[in-house]
Every structure is written in structure tokens, then in C-alpha cells.
Design a protein around this motif. Sequence first.
Motif, PDB file in Angstrom:
ATOM      1  N   PHE A 239      33.478   0.675 -27.739  1.00 54.70           N
ATOM      2  CA  PHE A 239      32.125   0.926 -27.245  1.00 54.70           C
ATOM      3  C   PHE A 239      31.666   2.298 -27.741  1.00 54.70           C
ATOM      4  O   PHE A 239      32.437   3.268 -27.715  1.00 54.70           O
ATOM      5  CB  PHE A 239      32.129   0.871 -25.716  1.00 54.70           C
ATOM      6  CG  PHE A 239      30.787   1.125 -25.098  1.00 54.70           C
ATOM      7  CD1 PHE A 239      29.754   0.222 -25.274  1.00 54.70           C
ATOM      8  CD2 PHE A 239      30.555   2.267 -24.344  1.00 54.70           C
ATOM      9  CE1 PHE A 239      28.499   0.451 -24.704  1.00 54.70           C
ATOM     10  CE2 PHE A 239      29.320   2.509 -23.772  1.00 54.70           C
ATOM     11  CZ  PHE A 239      28.285   1.595 -23.955  1.00 54.70           C
ATOM     12  N   GLU A 240      30.421   2.377 -28.166  1.00 54.05           N
ATOM     13  CA  GLU A 240      29.859   3.601 -28.759  1.00 54.05           C
ATOM     14  C   GLU A 240      30.743   4.137 -29.886  1.00 54.05           C
ATOM     15  O   GLU A 240      30.790   5.334 -30.143  1.00 54.05           O
ATOM     16  CB  GLU A 240      29.626   4.693 -27.711  1.00 54.05           C
ATOM     17  CG  GLU A 240      28.518   4.334 -26.732  1.00 54.05           C
ATOM     18  CD  GLU A 240      28.094   5.488 -25.822  1.00 54.05           C
ATOM     19  OE1 GLU A 240      28.693   6.577 -25.913  1.00 54.05           O
ATOM     20  OE2 GLU A 240      27.176   5.274 -25.024  1.00 54.05           O
TER      21      GLU A 240
ATOM     22  N   HIS B  69      25.523  -0.941 -16.688  1.00 52.90           N
ATOM     23  CA  HIS B  69      26.845  -1.485 -17.021  1.00 52.90           C
ATOM     24  C   HIS B  69      27.601  -1.694 -15.717  1.00 52.90           C
ATOM     25  O   HIS B  69      27.410  -0.945 -14.760  1.00 52.90           O
ATOM     26  CB  HIS B  69      27.662  -0.507 -17.870  1.00 52.90           C
ATOM     27  CG  HIS B  69      27.016  -0.081 -19.145  1.00 52.90           C
ATOM     28  ND1 HIS B  69      26.901  -0.895 -20.231  1.00 52.90           N
ATOM     29  CD2 HIS B  69      26.458   1.107 -19.515  1.00 52.90           C
ATOM     30  CE1 HIS B  69      26.314  -0.246 -21.222  1.00 52.90           C
ATOM     31  NE2 HIS B  69      26.024   0.982 -20.814  1.00 52.90           N
TER      32      HIS B  69
ATOM     33  N   ASP C 134      22.275   0.222 -26.808  1.00 46.63           N
ATOM     34  CA  ASP C 134      22.958  -0.836 -26.043  1.00 46.63           C
ATOM     35  C   ASP C 134      22.025  -1.435 -24.989  1.00 46.63           C
ATOM     36  O   ASP C 134      22.305  -2.505 -24.445  1.00 46.63           O
ATOM     37  CB  ASP C 134      24.274  -0.349 -25.413  1.00 46.63           C
ATOM     38  CG  ASP C 134      24.162   0.938 -24.611  1.00 46.63           C
ATOM     39  OD1 ASP C 134      23.271   1.749 -24.915  1.00 46.63           O
ATOM     40  OD2 ASP C 134      24.977   1.137 -23.692  1.00 46.63           O
ATOM     41  N   HIS C 135      20.891  -0.758 -24.727  1.00 50.71           N
ATOM     42  CA  HIS C 135      19.921  -1.272 -23.753  1.00 50.71           C
ATOM     43  C   HIS C 135      18.539  -1.539 -24.346  1.00 50.71           C
ATOM     44  O   HIS C 135      17.740  -2.219 -23.726  1.00 50.71           O
ATOM     45  CB  HIS C 135      19.761  -0.288 -22.591  1.00 50.71           C
ATOM     46  CG  HIS C 135      21.071   0.145 -22.036  1.00 50.71           C
ATOM     47  ND1 HIS C 135      21.914  -0.731 -21.389  1.00 50.71           N
ATOM     48  CD2 HIS C 135      21.717   1.341 -22.080  1.00 50.71           C
ATOM     49  CE1 HIS C 135      23.021  -0.075 -21.031  1.00 50.71           C
ATOM     50  NE2 HIS C 135      22.924   1.161 -21.453  1.00 50.71           N
TER      51      HIS C 135
ATOM     52  N   TYR D  55      34.671   5.836 -17.816  1.00 51.69           N
ATOM     53  CA  TYR D  55      33.317   5.773 -18.377  1.00 51.69           C
ATOM     54  C   TYR D  55      32.561   7.068 -18.068  1.00 51.69           C
ATOM     55  O   TYR D  55      31.937   7.671 -18.946  1.00 51.69           O
ATOM     56  CB  TYR D  55      32.575   4.568 -17.768  1.00 51.69           C
ATOM     57  CG  TYR D  55      31.130   4.459 -18.167  1.00 51.69           C
ATOM     58  CD1 TYR D  55      30.757   3.742 -19.295  1.00 51.69           C
ATOM     59  CD2 TYR D  55      30.129   5.075 -17.422  1.00 51.69           C
ATOM     60  CE1 TYR D  55      29.425   3.653 -19.666  1.00 51.69           C
ATOM     61  CE2 TYR D  55      28.802   4.987 -17.786  1.00 51.69           C
ATOM     62  CZ  TYR D  55      28.451   4.277 -18.905  1.00 51.69           C
ATOM     63  OH  TYR D  55      27.136   4.203 -19.275  1.00 51.69           O
TER      64      TYR D  55
ATOM     65  N   HIS E 155      22.118   9.463 -19.225  1.00 50.95           N
ATOM     66  CA  HIS E 155      22.884  10.416 -19.987  1.00 50.95           C
ATOM     67  C   HIS E 155      22.153  10.905 -21.241  1.00 50.95           C
ATOM     68  O   HIS E 155      22.703  11.677 -22.042  1.00 50.95           O
ATOM     69  CB  HIS E 155      24.227   9.724 -20.283  1.00 50.95           C
ATOM     70  CG  HIS E 155      24.604   9.298 -21.648  1.00 50.95           C
ATOM     71  ND1 HIS E 155      24.547   8.052 -22.159  1.00 50.95           N
ATOM     72  CD2 HIS E 155      25.124  10.080 -22.625  1.00 50.95           C
ATOM     73  CE1 HIS E 155      25.010   8.018 -23.378  1.00 50.95           C
ATOM     74  NE2 HIS E 155      25.364   9.213 -23.690  1.00 50.95           N
TER      75      HIS E 155
ATOM     76  N   GLU F 280      19.052   4.296 -25.319  1.00 45.76           N
ATOM     77  CA  GLU F 280      20.241   4.083 -26.143  1.00 45.76           C
ATOM     78  C   GLU F 280      20.271   2.599 -26.532  1.00 45.76           C
ATOM     79  O   GLU F 280      19.967   1.722 -25.720  1.00 45.76           O
ATOM     80  CB  GLU F 280      21.511   4.492 -25.386  1.00 45.76           C
ATOM     81  CG  GLU F 280      22.671   4.648 -26.345  1.00 45.76           C
ATOM     82  CD  GLU F 280      23.839   5.463 -25.811  1.00 45.76           C
ATOM     83  OE1 GLU F 280      23.851   5.783 -24.612  1.00 45.76           O
ATOM     84  OE2 GLU F 280      24.736   5.775 -26.610  1.00 45.76           O
TER      85      GLU F 280
ATOM     86  N   ASP G 190      22.484   4.385 -16.723  1.00 44.24           N
ATOM     87  CA  ASP G 190      23.928   4.475 -16.975  1.00 44.24           C
ATOM     88  C   ASP G 190      24.712   4.964 -15.753  1.00 44.24           C
ATOM     89  O   ASP G 190      25.938   4.778 -15.686  1.00 44.24           O
ATOM     90  CB  ASP G 190      24.207   5.443 -18.141  1.00 44.24           C
ATOM     91  CG  ASP G 190      24.053   4.783 -19.503  1.00 44.24           C
ATOM     92  OD1 ASP G 190      24.107   3.546 -19.584  1.00 44.24           O
ATOM     93  OD2 ASP G 190      23.882   5.525 -20.492  1.00 44.24           O
TER      94      ASP G 190
ATOM     95  N   HIS H 203      16.188   3.520 -20.411  1.00 44.20           N
ATOM     96  CA  HIS H 203      17.059   4.337 -21.263  1.00 44.20           C
ATOM     97  C   HIS H 203      16.994   3.766 -22.672  1.00 44.20           C
ATOM     98  O   HIS H 203      17.089   2.547 -22.856  1.00 44.20           O
ATOM     99  CB  HIS H 203      18.477   4.257 -20.680  1.00 44.20           C
ATOM    100  CG  HIS H 203      19.528   5.004 -21.434  1.00 44.20           C
ATOM    101  ND1 HIS H 203      19.265   6.035 -22.303  1.00 44.20           N
ATOM    102  CD2 HIS H 203      20.897   4.881 -21.416  1.00 44.20           C
ATOM    103  CE1 HIS H 203      20.402   6.495 -22.784  1.00 44.20           C
ATOM    104  NE2 HIS H 203      21.408   5.809 -22.280  1.00 44.20           N
TER     105      HIS H 203
END
Length: 382
Positions: free
Chosen positions: A20-21, A213, A80-81, A182, A142, A78, A161, A76
Motif C-alpha cells: 500500500f502506498e 479504510h 486511493d480515494h 497504519y 493526512h 489522495e 483517513d 481527501h
Amino acid sequence: MNIVKNIYYVGVNDHITTLFEGQFDVPNGMAYNSYVIVDQKIAILDTVDAKFGNEWLENIKSVIGDREPDYLVVHHMEPDHSANIQLIINAFPNIQIVSSALAFDMMNNFYKLSPAKVVIKEGDILDLGEHKLQFISAPMVHWPEVMLSYETQEKVLFSADAFGKFGALDVDEDWDCEARRYYFGIVGKFGANVQLLLNKAKNLDIKTICPLHGPILNNNLEHYINQYNTWSSYTPESEGIVIAYTSVYGNTKKAVEELAKILTNKGCPKVVTTNLILDDNAEAVEDAFRYGKLILATTTYNADIFPKMKEFIDSLTERNYQKRKIGFIENGSWAPTAAKIMQEKFAKSVDITFSNVVVTIKSSLNDNSYTKLEKLAEDMLI
Ligand code: FEO
């Protein structure tokens, strides 16, 4: 999946991504959460990772049927979203995107997107009918553009997040462990920002937390909020000592094993050893933040320290490691200097105490260095 009245889960589980990331092991996968509020107006809250756009769209359609969503709220940016903003616009061209001004800048930078927009800021309310979303700014939890929202009818906090964890939702596992890994891996640097957010949250009557998440949290919320308060204030959570080491030929490892035995025999409630060459770095970081005391053991290497130890200490200092006691074991066959170099790497850290006992090993443990291990153990247990 219905969460509370007219609020539905439409997220996806990812068992494809292994890192992840690009850096965090996710042995139990990852969940990208997305929600739908169905009212006079329909709002979709966040999208999901790029690989799962079609599955997500199907989930949404199974909830809203023939209706068209009015809003996509982007908490957010980022990817992933946010990766499927274009996909939802293609599917529903009249949808309006609701987000912070900074997020719209990012949207343009990431995706060359300038959609129909509703720009919101702290305190603004998106009125959907019975449900109203009140926005809360959460910079650096974040990323800087992050907004949370609080749904006033059902008292749901959509927490971005915050309160998230690694792991897909179709795998049962303990929350604390993977939420802590996390948190310190991804948000750990920004403790002060998380504290600001927790102070804002105190004014809200929260019944359910819906993160981006991990599982939806709807009972014993005090536990999760207390954990976040402990972590973000850099307060040690558990009593014990972590020994993080690297070992080239096994001699430093042998010293660490002896030290672990000495500490246990002297009554240390928990001793965690982690081999920085073989073990997951994020797990080691998590343990270093979980416990109040840390012993670092490594070799001199190219007149510096072993690379994995350098990486580990950087992982701590860049996350504002503080309020801890640290001891050192150095091993060097002709010019051991690792302890001094390790200590110097914490020069900018605040509120760190160093043990005044440094164990120096010349290649392998002998009677003198063994005695020093005992003294280090005694000092670390004070
Ligand atoms: Fe889950 Fe900061 O993105």
C-alpha cells in the motif's frame, strides 16, 4: 450494506495490492471505503482506488437504482480515494463535486479536472434533506486539503483517513494492531494536527465513525478515540522495551538475545526484539511508538551505521519520535562508532533521554561487554 438509516456502504476490498502506498505490507489486503447518503438529494462520499472503479459504480447503482446522485463529496484527494472522479462524472454528468478549494487545485493537478463544483470550508453545511453534512477542516490528517464531515441526523462522523487501518473488510482481525501500524506509518508525523481534530470532535455527539479504510466503528467509540489520543500525543501506550537491531554475522543478534533474557529475568513486563533486516519496518516503527523504551543495536558500516538501522532511525525521527528513553549497543571490529552516530541522528528530536550506559562489542560478546549488557538493562529498567 446499510449502516444507519439511508446511509450505505459502497466501498471495495483490495486483495491485489501487496504494498500500500508503495511501501506498506498489507497481508490482509486493504479496504477503500465509500458511502452513499440517500435523501431528497443523493450524496456519494469519496471514490475508491483506480483498479476498482467499475465494482464501486455497480455498488452505487445497487443502492440508488434509477436515481441520479446529486453530489460527490471528496474528503481527501489522495488517489486511493479520488481516482474515480472522472468515472462518476462520465456516469452521471450532472453530478456536482463538493470539496475544499485546495482539493480542487489538486484535482486539476492530478486529473486535469475542473468539474461542476461546490467549494466548502470548515463549518459549511451540505443540506441533503433530512441529512445534513457539516464540514470540519482536518489539515494534515493526512494531507493539507482534508475535510471531514459530520452527518447531524444519524450523528455519523465521516473521518477520512483518521481511524482507518490496513486490512480488507472481508478479513476478521484485531483493530488496534493494524490501526496502530497504519497510524504511525501514515499519519504519525502529524500528531499535533490529530490532537487539533480530536479537540474539535469533542464538541460532537458521535454515534458512528465511517473512515476511508477499515471497519465502520459503531460501538465503544471511546476506545478508538482514546487510542488516537494516546498515539497522537506520543504517549507510550504499553510498558516494555523494544530492541531493534541489525546483525551481519550473528554476533550483534547474540548480544540482543542475551540482553532480552537479562531484561526478562529482571522483570521487564514485555521485551520485543525486531530484526530490522528481516522484519517489516512499519511493524518495527509501530512497536517503537507503542512502548516507552527503545534499545538500538547495530554495527559500524562504512564509517557510518548499517543501512537498515539508518532507515529505521529516519523513520522514527521524521515521525517526531519523542517522550522516549533510548539505549545503544554498538559493534565494530576495529573502530566502533555506531552508538555516537545513532545518538547524533536524534539531535533534532525533542524529549528523548539517552541511557548513559553504552555497550561496545568488539566483534563478539565477551565478559566485559556481557557485564555492560547487564548494566544497560538495569539502567533501562529505571
Ligand atoms: Fe487513504 Fe491519505 O489516503
